[in-house]
Write a protein that holds these residues in place. Structure first.
Motif, short mmCIF file in Angstrom:
data_model
loop_
_atom_site.label_atom_id
_atom_site.label_comp_id
_atom_site.label_asym_id
_atom_site.label_seq_id
_atom_site.Cartn_x
_atom_site.Cartn_y
_atom_site.Cartn_z
N GLY A 61 0.79 -1.23 0.00
CA GLY A 61 0.00 0.00 0.00
C GLY A 61 0.82 1.27 0.00
N GLU A 62 1.90 1.28 0.78
CA GLU A 62 2.71 2.49 0.88
C GLU A 62 3.39 2.81 -0.46
OE1 GLU A 62 6.22 4.48 3.64
OE2 GLU A 62 5.81 2.32 3.75
N ARG A 63 3.85 1.77 -1.16
CA ARG A 63 4.48 2.00 -2.47
C ARG A 63 3.47 2.61 -3.45
NH1 ARG A 63 6.23 -3.36 -1.42
NH2 ARG A 63 8.40 -3.47 -0.75
N LEU A 64 2.23 2.14 -3.37
CA LEU A 64 1.19 2.68 -4.24
C LEU A 64 0.93 4.14 -3.94
CD1 LEU A 64 -1.00 2.22 -6.38
CD2 LEU A 64 -2.53 1.48 -4.55
N LEU A 65 0.90 4.48 -2.65
CA LEU A 65 0.70 5.88 -2.28
C LEU A 65 1.83 6.76 -2.80
CD1 LEU A 65 -0.58 5.57 1.42
CD2 LEU A 65 -1.92 6.02 -0.64
N HIS A 66 3.06 6.28 -2.63
CA HIS A 66 4.21 7.05 -3.13
C HIS A 66 4.15 7.22 -4.65
CE1 HIS A 66 6.27 7.68 0.56
NE2 HIS A 66 6.49 6.39 0.81
N ALA A 67 3.74 6.16 -5.34
CA ALA A 67 3.65 6.22 -6.79
C ALA A 67 2.61 7.25 -7.23
CB ALA A 67 3.30 4.85 -7.36
N MET A 68 1.58 7.43 -6.42
CA MET A 68 0.53 8.39 -6.74
C MET A 68 0.81 9.79 -6.17
SD MET A 68 -2.79 5.95 -6.06
CE MET A 68 -3.96 7.22 -6.58
N GLY A 69 1.95 9.92 -5.49
CA GLY A 69 2.32 11.23 -4.94
C GLY A 69 1.54 11.62 -3.71
N ILE A 70 1.03 10.63 -2.97
CA ILE A 70 0.25 10.91 -1.76
C ILE A 70 1.14 10.65 -0.54
CG2 ILE A 70 -1.78 10.26 -0.40
CD1 ILE A 70 -3.06 9.27 -2.99
N THR A 71 1.28 11.64 0.33
CA THR A 71 2.09 11.48 1.53
C THR A 71 1.30 10.74 2.61
OG1 THR A 71 1.37 13.58 2.50
CG2 THR A 71 3.29 13.64 1.02
N LEU A 72 2.04 10.09 3.51
CA LEU A 72 1.39 9.36 4.58
C LEU A 72 0.58 10.26 5.52
CD1 LEU A 72 4.00 6.63 5.60
CD2 LEU A 72 1.78 6.30 4.51
N PRO A 73 1.09 11.45 5.90
CA PRO A 73 0.27 12.32 6.74
C PRO A 73 -1.07 12.69 6.08
CG PRO A 73 2.54 13.04 6.81
CD PRO A 73 2.47 11.98 5.77
N ALA A 74 -1.03 12.97 4.78
CA ALA A 74 -2.27 13.30 4.07
C ALA A 74 -3.22 12.11 4.08
CB ALA A 74 -1.97 13.72 2.63
N PHE A 75 -2.65 10.91 3.89
CA PHE A 75 -3.51 9.72 3.91
C PHE A 75 -4.03 9.44 5.30
CE2 PHE A 75 -4.48 5.20 3.87
CZ PHE A 75 -5.21 5.10 2.70
N HIS A 76 -3.23 9.74 6.33
CA HIS A 76 -3.69 9.57 7.71
C HIS A 76 -4.93 10.42 7.96
CE1 HIS A 76 0.32 8.01 9.58
NE2 HIS A 76 -0.28 7.13 8.81
N ILE A 77 -4.88 11.67 7.52
CA ILE A 77 -6.02 12.57 7.74
C ILE A 77 -7.24 12.11 6.94
CG2 ILE A 77 -6.85 14.93 7.43
CD1 ILE A 77 -3.99 15.88 7.95
N ALA A 78 -7.03 11.83 5.64
CA ALA A 78 -8.14 11.40 4.81
C ALA A 78 -8.70 10.06 5.30
CB ALA A 78 -7.69 11.27 3.35
N GLY A 79 -7.81 9.14 5.64
CA GLY A 79 -8.26 7.84 6.13
C GLY A 79 -8.99 7.95 7.46
N GLY A 80 -8.49 8.83 8.33
CA GLY A 80 -9.17 9.04 9.61
C GLY A 80 -10.56 9.59 9.42
N LEU A 81 -10.72 10.52 8.48
CA LEU A 81 -12.05 11.08 8.21
C LEU A 81 -12.98 10.01 7.65
CD1 LEU A 81 -11.03 14.53 6.65
CD2 LEU A 81 -11.94 14.09 8.94
N LEU A 82 -12.44 9.14 6.77
CA LEU A 82 -13.26 8.06 6.22
C LEU A 82 -13.70 7.10 7.32
CD1 LEU A 82 -14.47 6.37 3.93
CD2 LEU A 82 -12.23 5.32 3.60
N LEU A 83 -12.77 6.73 8.19
CA LEU A 83 -13.11 5.83 9.29
C LEU A 83 -14.13 6.48 10.23
CD1 LEU A 83 -9.66 4.25 10.26
CD2 LEU A 83 -11.50 3.26 8.90
N PHE A 84 -14.02 7.79 10.41
CA PHE A 84 -14.98 8.48 11.27
C PHE A 84 -16.37 8.44 10.66
CE2 PHE A 84 -17.28 12.07 13.05
CZ PHE A 84 -16.97 11.96 14.40
N SER A 85 -16.45 8.57 9.33
CA SER A 85 -17.76 8.50 8.69
C SER A 85 -18.37 7.10 8.84
CB SER A 85 -17.65 8.87 7.20
OG SER A 85 -16.94 7.87 6.48
N ILE A 86 -17.51 6.07 8.74
CA ILE A 86 -17.99 4.70 8.94
C ILE A 86 -18.45 4.51 10.38
CG2 ILE A 86 -17.27 2.27 9.01
CD1 ILE A 86 -15.40 2.90 6.67
N ALA A 87 -17.69 5.08 11.32
CA ALA A 87 -18.06 4.97 12.74
C ALA A 87 -19.41 5.64 13.00
CB ALA A 87 -16.98 5.60 13.60
N SER A 88 -19.63 6.79 12.38
CA SER A 88 -20.90 7.49 12.59
C SER A 88 -22.06 6.67 12.03
CB SER A 88 -20.87 8.87 11.94
OG SER A 88 -20.76 8.77 10.52
#
Length: 207
Positions: A61-88
């Motif tokens: 997964g991390e290699r794919l993110l790097h290939a797409m130019g997505i940083t881990l901090p940005a994915f942490h925030i976006a992923g956290g928001l997605l998980l929060f929506s699922i939690a709600s």
């Protein structure tokens, strides 16, 4: 101790997102009219597919993110928001109804391949589980031992899901609808807390 705490957190996060107990009624509905052996084969295939997907996300997964130019901090925030929506959705009871409707529709349209869809995807290895796996793996990058521990946590969660599917009838009778709803809401609150922590970690890394 730190590694153990991280693995415990990874296990709890995946357990909450996959929510094995919630699979019982959906698995029963998707495999209605099938014998125990047929259900066991379907459960085994679904769990194999789900493990392969989540393990692939953890390892590549991390290699794919790097290939797409997505940083881990940005994915942490976006992923956290997605998980929060699922939690709600879990707290409000929307997720269970939507997954049950999607499972019923998928069985009607593609009954021969229900192990892959909808059981493996999106019920066991859905967007939430994949996102959680990527988030956790991002913190363990470069450490084969910790990644092996993450794969072990994934395997345990999938094994629990397999047992729930095999014992789906008994689980539903023992816990009942009311208890399943309460558990889903409680797990939703826990997942919301973890999601907020992911967002905070991502924001801290950016700052």
């Amino acid at each position: 101790m730190t590694d153990f705490n991280e693995l415990a957190k990874a296990f709890v996060t995946l357990l909450v997102v996959v929510e094995p107990l919630g699979l019982a009624p959906i698995f029963l509905a998707a495999t209605a009219g099938r014998g125990e052996r047929s259900r066991a084969r379907i459960a085994a295939r679904a769990c194999f597919y789900a493990f392969a997907i989540l393990a692939g996300a953890a390892l590549g997964g991390e290699r794919l993110l790097h290939a797409m130019g997505i940083t881990l901090p940005a994915f942490h925030i976006a992923g956290g928001l997605l998980l929060f929506s699922i939690a709600s959705e879990m707290v409000l009871g929307v997720r269970i109804r939507r997954e049950a409707d999607a499972a019923a529709q998928a069985v009607e349209e593609n009954g021969r391949h229900i192990a892959a869809f909808p059981l493996a995807i999106p019920l066991m290895a859905g967007p939430g589980a994949i996102t959680a796996t990527l988030l956790i793996a991002g913190k363990m990058a470069g450490d084969p031992t910790r990644l092996a521990g993450l794969l072990g946590a994934i395997a345990v969660v999938i094994a629990i899901s397999f047992l729930v599917c095999i014992l789906a009838g008994r689980v539903e009778r023992v816990f009942g609808t009311a208890v399943n709803i309460v558990m889903a809401k409680l797990l939703g609150v826990i997942l919301a807390s973890l999601a907020v922590q992911f967002v905070m970690d991502g924001a801290r890394s950016l700052l």
